[in-house]
Design a protein around this motif. Structure first.
Motif, PDB file in Angstrom:
ATOM      1  N   ASP A 193      57.000  14.160  78.884  1.00  0.00           N
ATOM      2  CA  ASP A 193      57.274  14.157  77.311  1.00  0.00           C
ATOM      3  C   ASP A 193      56.805  15.717  77.161  1.00  0.00           C
ATOM      4  OD1 ASP A 193      58.290  14.132  74.944  1.00  0.00           O
ATOM      5  OD2 ASP A 193      56.710  12.759  74.164  1.00  0.00           O
ATOM      6  N   SER A 194      55.608  16.056  77.411  1.00  0.00           N
ATOM      7  CA  SER A 194      54.962  17.512  77.115  1.00  0.00           C
ATOM      8  C   SER A 194      54.803  17.821  78.690  1.00  0.00           C
ATOM      9  CB  SER A 194      53.647  17.457  76.675  1.00  0.00           C
ATOM     10  OG  SER A 194      52.793  16.535  77.502  1.00  0.00           O
ATOM     11  N   ASN A 195      55.224  17.294  79.570  1.00  0.00           N
ATOM     12  CA  ASN A 195      55.215  17.759  81.141  1.00  0.00           C
ATOM     13  C   ASN A 195      54.151  18.484  81.232  1.00  0.00           C
ATOM     14  OD1 ASN A 195      57.673  16.368  81.196  1.00  0.00           O
ATOM     15  ND2 ASN A 195      58.698  18.454  81.288  1.00  0.00           N
ATOM     16  N   THR A 196      52.831  17.968  81.070  1.00  0.00           N
ATOM     17  CA  THR A 196      51.663  18.759  81.290  1.00  0.00           C
ATOM     18  C   THR A 196      50.589  17.827  82.426  1.00  0.00           C
ATOM     19  OG1 THR A 196      50.502  17.592  79.478  1.00  0.00           O
ATOM     20  CG2 THR A 196      51.593  19.735  79.295  1.00  0.00           C
ATOM     21  N   LEU A 249      47.690  22.613  82.439  1.00  0.00           N
ATOM     22  CA  LEU A 249      48.925  23.293  83.229  1.00  0.00           C
ATOM     23  C   LEU A 249      50.268  22.714  82.651  1.00  0.00           C
ATOM     24  CD1 LEU A 249      50.002  24.865  85.655  1.00  0.00           C
ATOM     25  CD2 LEU A 249      49.881  22.564  86.925  1.00  0.00           C
ATOM     26  N   ASP A 250      50.836  23.316  81.660  1.00  0.00           N
ATOM     27  CA  ASP A 250      51.952  23.046  80.740  1.00  0.00           C
ATOM     28  C   ASP A 250      53.138  23.807  81.206  1.00  0.00           C
ATOM     29  OD1 ASP A 250      50.871  25.381  79.566  1.00  0.00           O
ATOM     30  OD2 ASP A 250      50.911  24.673  77.603  1.00  0.00           O
ATOM     31  N   GLY A 251      54.157  23.389  80.375  1.00  0.00           N
ATOM     32  CA  GLY A 251      55.470  24.197  80.528  1.00  0.00           C
ATOM     33  C   GLY A 251      56.215  23.698  82.076  1.00  0.00           C
ATOM     34  N   LEU A 252      55.672  22.633  82.759  1.00  0.00           N
ATOM     35  CA  LEU A 252      56.295  22.229  83.808  1.00  0.00           C
ATOM     36  C   LEU A 252      57.758  21.761  83.558  1.00  0.00           C
ATOM     37  CD1 LEU A 252      53.127  19.957  85.164  1.00  0.00           C
ATOM     38  CD2 LEU A 252      53.942  22.058  86.072  1.00  0.00           C
ATOM     39  N   ASN A 253      58.419  21.938  84.458  1.00  0.00           N
ATOM     40  CA  ASN A 253      60.141  21.646  84.384  1.00  0.00           C
ATOM     41  C   ASN A 253      60.155  20.147  84.498  1.00  0.00           C
ATOM     42  OD1 ASN A 253      60.943  24.242  84.483  1.00  0.00           O
ATOM     43  ND2 ASN A 253      61.295  24.403  86.432  1.00  0.00           N
ATOM     44  N   ARG A 254      59.169  19.223  85.096  1.00  0.00           N
ATOM     45  CA  ARG A 254      59.175  17.886  85.170  1.00  0.00           C
ATOM     46  C   ARG A 254      58.009  17.459  84.639  1.00  0.00           C
ATOM     47  NH1 ARG A 254      64.028  18.802  85.971  1.00  0.00           N
ATOM     48  NH2 ARG A 254      65.509  18.350  87.926  1.00  0.00           N
ATOM     49  N   GLY A 255      58.040  16.141  84.785  1.00  0.00           N
ATOM     50  CA  GLY A 255      56.488  15.518  84.263  1.00  0.00           C
ATOM     51  C   GLY A 255      55.877  15.528  85.543  1.00  0.00           C
ATOM     52  N   CYS A 256      54.476  15.397  85.228  1.00  0.00           N
ATOM     53  CA  CYS A 256      53.496  15.319  86.252  1.00  0.00           C
ATOM     54  C   CYS A 256      53.336  13.863  86.680  1.00  0.00           C
ATOM     55  CB  CYS A 256      52.009  16.083  85.741  1.00  0.00           C
ATOM     56  SG  CYS A 256      50.703  15.785  86.841  1.00  0.00           S
ATOM     57  N   TYR A 257      53.469  13.575  87.875  1.00  0.00           N
ATOM     58  CA  TYR A 257      54.002  12.415  88.436  1.00  0.00           C
ATOM     59  C   TYR A 257      52.592  11.693  89.466  1.00  0.00           C
ATOM     60  CZ  TYR A 257      58.499  12.791  86.612  1.00  0.00           C
ATOM     61  OH  TYR A 257      59.507  13.247  85.742  1.00  0.00           O
ATOM     62  N   THR A 258      51.870  12.645  89.791  1.00  0.00           N
ATOM     63  CA  THR A 258      50.554  11.936  90.398  1.00  0.00           C
ATOM     64  C   THR A 258      49.466  13.260  90.490  1.00  0.00           C
ATOM     65  OG1 THR A 258      49.973  11.186  92.777  1.00  0.00           O
ATOM     66  CG2 THR A 258      51.534  12.863  92.964  1.00  0.00           C
ATOM     67  N   MET A 303      51.836   9.044  80.051  1.00  0.00           N
ATOM     68  CA  MET A 303      51.061   9.308  81.384  1.00  0.00           C
ATOM     69  C   MET A 303      51.444   8.642  82.241  1.00  0.00           C
ATOM     70  SD  MET A 303      48.372  10.916  80.736  1.00  0.00           S
ATOM     71  CE  MET A 303      47.631  11.446  79.137  1.00  0.00           C
ATOM     72  N   TYR A 304      51.830   9.158  83.472  1.00  0.00           N
ATOM     73  CA  TYR A 304      52.185   8.756  84.832  1.00  0.00           C
ATOM     74  C   TYR A 304      50.901   8.549  85.687  1.00  0.00           C
ATOM     75  CZ  TYR A 304      57.148   8.632  84.046  1.00  0.00           C
ATOM     76  OH  TYR A 304      58.353   8.484  83.691  1.00  0.00           O
ATOM     77  N   CYS A 305      49.812   9.349  85.486  1.00  0.00           N
ATOM     78  CA  CYS A 305      48.625   9.526  86.365  1.00  0.00           C
ATOM     79  C   CYS A 305      47.432   9.833  85.506  1.00  0.00           C
ATOM     80  CB  CYS A 305      48.783  10.393  87.462  1.00  0.00           C
ATOM     81  SG  CYS A 305      49.468  12.216  87.005  1.00  0.00           S
ATOM     82  N   ALA A 306      46.376   9.352  86.228  1.00  0.00           N
ATOM     83  CA  ALA A 306      44.995   9.390  85.287  1.00  0.00           C
ATOM     84  C   ALA A 306      43.944   9.197  86.191  1.00  0.00           C
ATOM     85  CB  ALA A 306      44.879   8.571  83.979  1.00  0.00           C
TER      86      ALA A 306
END
Length: 190
Positions: A135-138, A153-162, A118-121
């Motif tokens: 990791d799962s970039n979701t 929302l999955d299959g992102l090219n990068r992680g979800c950061y915010t 996790m980067y954001c919650a």
């Protein structure tokens, strides 16, 4: 603008009354203007009163590496997202400092556990949790009452950061998140 106060750990090595490493998230208490939370790499959530020089108490266990600290304004439950393989999404009781629940991350189509550092919650209104990471970039939306993933929302090219939540949208609540150079907007519809 002028710095009014600096909150930091004390000089004693025998007492942990502040952070020992980098801080990545801060959050004001929703009903007490003097109380705030902070979390980061030292595996703690520090509780501060801005009238005191050092933290007044702590909760141990969250390894926060982004904007992954929030407080529910109704129940004062603290939500943390940790950058680790297991138990990355947790709910804490603010008053007692105890862990209430490790939220198991599942895909929408199976009960199989998935991994997300996790980067954001955030609490997304009174009904949802929104969280994202690498990791799962979701980015996922979890129903608060059942703790089940209801959107992803999955299959992102990068992680979800915010991410952020907007419950003032005209038709339905919205969530936006950022991954790489892109910002994604999603409507929450039942």
């Amino acid at each position: 603008m002028q710095c009014a106060n600096v909150l930091s750990k004390g000089e004693s090595f025998e007492k942990m009354d502040g952070h020992a490493s980098r801080v990545f998230a801060v959050k004001y208490h929703p009903d007490n203007e003097h109380v705030l939370l902070s979390s980061g790499w030292d595996n703690t959530i520090q509780v501060w009163d801005d009238r005191e020089a050092h933290a007044v108490r702590r909760m141990f266990g969250a390894h926060v590496c982004g904007d992954a600290l929030d407080m529910d304004p109704m129940y004062y439950h603290v939500l943390t997202g940790s950058w680790r393989r297991d138990n990355s999404l947790q709910v804490w009781d603010f008053d007692s400092g105890r862990l209430i629940k490790n939220v198991t991350l599942q895909s929408q189509t199976s009960t199989e556990k998935t991994v997300c550092h996790m980067y954001c919650a955030k609490w997304a209104g009174s009904e949802y949790i929104a969280c994202g990471g690498s990791d799962s970039n979701t980015m996922r939306v979890i129903e608060k009452s059942s703790l089940q993933t209801i959107g992803m929302l999955d299959g992102l090219n990068r992680g979800c950061y915010t991410l952020d939540y907007n419950d003032h949208a005209a038709n339905s609540p919205q969530i936006m998140c950022a991954s790489g150079p892109n910002v994604f907007f999603m409507n929450l519809t039942n």
